[in-house]
Write an enzyme that holds these catalytic residues in place. Structure first.
Site, mmCIF file in Angstrom:
data_model
loop_
_atom_site.group_PDB
_atom_site.id
_atom_site.type_symbol
_atom_site.label_atom_id
_atom_site.label_comp_id
_atom_site.label_asym_id
_atom_site.label_seq_id
_atom_site.Cartn_x
_atom_site.Cartn_y
_atom_site.Cartn_z
ATOM 1 N N ALA A 33 0.869 -1.188 0.000
ATOM 2 C CA ALA A 33 0.000 0.000 0.000
ATOM 3 C C ALA A 33 0.905 1.237 0.000
ATOM 4 O O ALA A 33 0.776 2.135 0.840
ATOM 5 C CB ALA A 33 -0.969 -0.011 1.185
ATOM 6 N N HIS A 35 3.048 4.547 -0.413
ATOM 7 C CA HIS A 35 2.767 5.979 -0.543
ATOM 8 C C HIS A 35 4.105 6.706 -0.643
ATOM 9 O O HIS A 35 5.181 6.079 -0.599
ATOM 10 C CB HIS A 35 1.919 6.466 0.642
ATOM 11 C CG HIS A 35 2.466 6.083 1.985
ATOM 12 N ND1 HIS A 35 3.652 6.581 2.474
ATOM 13 C CD2 HIS A 35 2.011 5.210 2.918
ATOM 14 C CE1 HIS A 35 3.889 6.069 3.671
ATOM 15 N NE2 HIS A 35 2.915 5.210 3.960
ATOM 16 N N HIS A 38 7.017 5.795 1.727
ATOM 17 C CA HIS A 38 7.820 4.624 1.366
ATOM 18 C C HIS A 38 8.836 4.999 0.280
ATOM 19 O O HIS A 38 9.972 4.510 0.275
ATOM 20 C CB HIS A 38 6.931 3.500 0.832
ATOM 21 C CG HIS A 38 5.993 2.902 1.842
ATOM 22 N ND1 HIS A 38 4.635 3.064 1.766
ATOM 23 C CD2 HIS A 38 6.216 2.128 2.931
ATOM 24 C CE1 HIS A 38 4.047 2.411 2.769
ATOM 25 N NE2 HIS A 38 4.986 1.838 3.493
ATOM 26 N N GLY A 148 12.146 3.838 8.245
ATOM 27 C CA GLY A 148 11.635 5.192 8.443
ATOM 28 C C GLY A 148 11.537 5.553 9.915
ATOM 29 O O GLY A 148 11.198 4.710 10.746
HETATM 30 P P1 AMP Z 1 5.160 -0.160 6.549
HETATM 31 O O1 AMP Z 1 4.802 -0.481 5.152
HETATM 32 O O2 AMP Z 1 4.151 0.698 7.254
HETATM 33 O O3 AMP Z 1 5.592 -1.355 7.358
HETATM 34 O O4 AMP Z 1 6.457 0.767 6.477
HETATM 35 C C1 AMP Z 1 7.606 0.327 5.811
HETATM 36 C C2 AMP Z 1 8.730 1.295 6.099
HETATM 37 O O5 AMP Z 1 8.374 2.594 5.622
HETATM 38 C C3 AMP Z 1 9.040 1.446 7.597
HETATM 39 O O6 AMP Z 1 10.452 1.558 7.760
HETATM 40 C C4 AMP Z 1 8.332 2.722 7.955
HETATM 41 O O7 AMP Z 1 8.894 3.392 9.058
HETATM 42 C C5 AMP Z 1 8.527 3.531 6.677
HETATM 43 N N1 AMP Z 1 7.514 4.574 6.562
HETATM 44 C C6 AMP Z 1 6.170 4.419 6.540
HETATM 45 N N2 AMP Z 1 5.563 5.616 6.466
HETATM 46 C C7 AMP Z 1 6.540 6.557 6.490
HETATM 47 C C8 AMP Z 1 6.562 7.983 6.469
HETATM 48 N N3 AMP Z 1 5.431 8.703 6.446
HETATM 49 N N4 AMP Z 1 7.760 8.597 6.493
HETATM 50 C C9 AMP Z 1 8.911 7.883 6.544
HETATM 51 N N5 AMP Z 1 8.967 6.548 6.564
HETATM 52 C C10 AMP Z 1 7.801 5.887 6.541
#
Ligand code: AMP
Length: 293
Positions: A33, A35, A38, A148
């Site tokens: 998903a 955005h 990522h 992130g």
């Molecule tokens: P997720 O898909 O939510 O597991 O996130 C995957 C990676 O993207 C993780 O390292 C998150 O911390 C990073 N991430 C998600 N959203 C953001 C954001 N708004 N800013 C920076 N990094 C992000």
């Protein structure tokens, strides 16, 4: 037009795709998903290595029963299109049976960090993250992996995991990417109604107020109270926690602190049925806040 990434649906296809590349490799782990947030990780990865591997995997072991594992958005085709535009070479998009061919009898205990804040609300969450991070690093063997600051507790846990278990990878991080209304980008934001989205702005506003309070010399107690007041004033926002922690250990920061002490200021709150988290790095006891490391 850039080449489309190779999509590896299982560990054999991943091994084949990796064998076809030479040079250094950066890993970005996601649950899909995708955005713009990522994509900031992907761009950072591009600056750090010759090739980028992005994993897209909604990891069951980091969800507790009753959480949104089944409902979590799965948008593989759109995700691959975004990654193709960034020039990503390999996408690892496995099913749970590929990552966990047998139920693991050995797990990874992330220690005390897994029991506070996110861990208090989600007691099995960080152990599930530690397990999948260890496995996907072993399967992809990158020189660097990018995470992130959005998930600050996870980032600190991963740095500690890599250090304490001597995983042969370095960890890079990127600051939080925000929408123009200040809301931290998150795959879960799509659960918010228009009205809830408006309420969700209070999280970043509260962090700004807290960071300002810190830079004006506020004590930890004052910074927490100022942050909490903004959230409490917003209808439709139910506070889970407001906290200050040491960025390296996630130990709680309280009492008298030396001027210039860095800390994460973190908030978690429910907006409707959606649980949101956000944070910023602050400098306690006077001095300007930092934007991220
Ligand atoms: P997720 O898909 O939510 O597991 O996130 C995957 C990676 O993207 C993780 O390292 C998150 O911390 C990073 N991430 C998600 N959203 C953001 C954001 N708004 N800013 C920076 N990094 C992000």
């Amino acid at each position: 037009m850039r080449d489309a990434p190779v999509i590896a649906h299982n560990r054999q296809e991943l091994a084949d795709a990796l064998a076809a590349t030479s040079g250094t490799r950066a890993l970005v782990m996601t649950m899909g998903a995708l955005h713009e947030g990522h994509l900031t990780l992907v761009r950072r990865a591009r600056s750090l290595a010759d090739h980028i591997v992005v994993s897209i995997f909604v990891n069951p072991t980091q969800f507790a029963p009753g959480e949104d594992f089944d409902a979590y958005p799965r948008t593989l085709d759109a995700d691959v299109e975004k990654l193709a535009a960034e020039g990503v070479e390999v996408v690892y998009a496995p099913e749970p049976e590929d990552v966990y061919p047998v139920p693991p009898r050995i797990t990874v205990d992330p220690g005390p960090i897994a029991r506070v804040l996110e861990g208090a609300t989600r007691p099995t969450h960080l152990a599930g993250v530690a397990l999948v991070v260890t496995k996907v690093i072993n399967l992809t063997r990158p020189q660097v992996a990018v995470f992130g600051q959005k998930d600050a507790q996870q980032l600190t846990m991963v740095r500690t995991l890599v250090r304490d278990l001597d995983l042969p990878v370095s960890i890079a991080s990127v600051p939080i990417s925000r929408d123009t209304d200040g809301v931290a980008r998150s795959s879960r934001n799509r659960y918010l109604s228009e009205e809830e989205r408006h309420h969700a702005r209070a999280l970043s506003r509260a962090l700004q107020v807290g960071a300002r309070s810190a830079s004006l010399g506020g004590t930890p107690a004052a910074v927490l109270a100022d942050t909490r007041a903004v959230l409490a004033a917003e209808d439709g926002v139910e506070i889970d926690y407001v906290a200050l922690t040491d960025p390296d250990t996630f130990d709680c920061v309280e009492g008298d602190v030396r001027a210039g002490t860095p800390a994460f200021l973190l908030v978690a709150a429910r907006v409707g049925t959606t649980r949101l988290i956000d944070n910023t790095l602050v400098t306690l006891g006077g001095g300007s806040s930092r934007g991220g490391k």
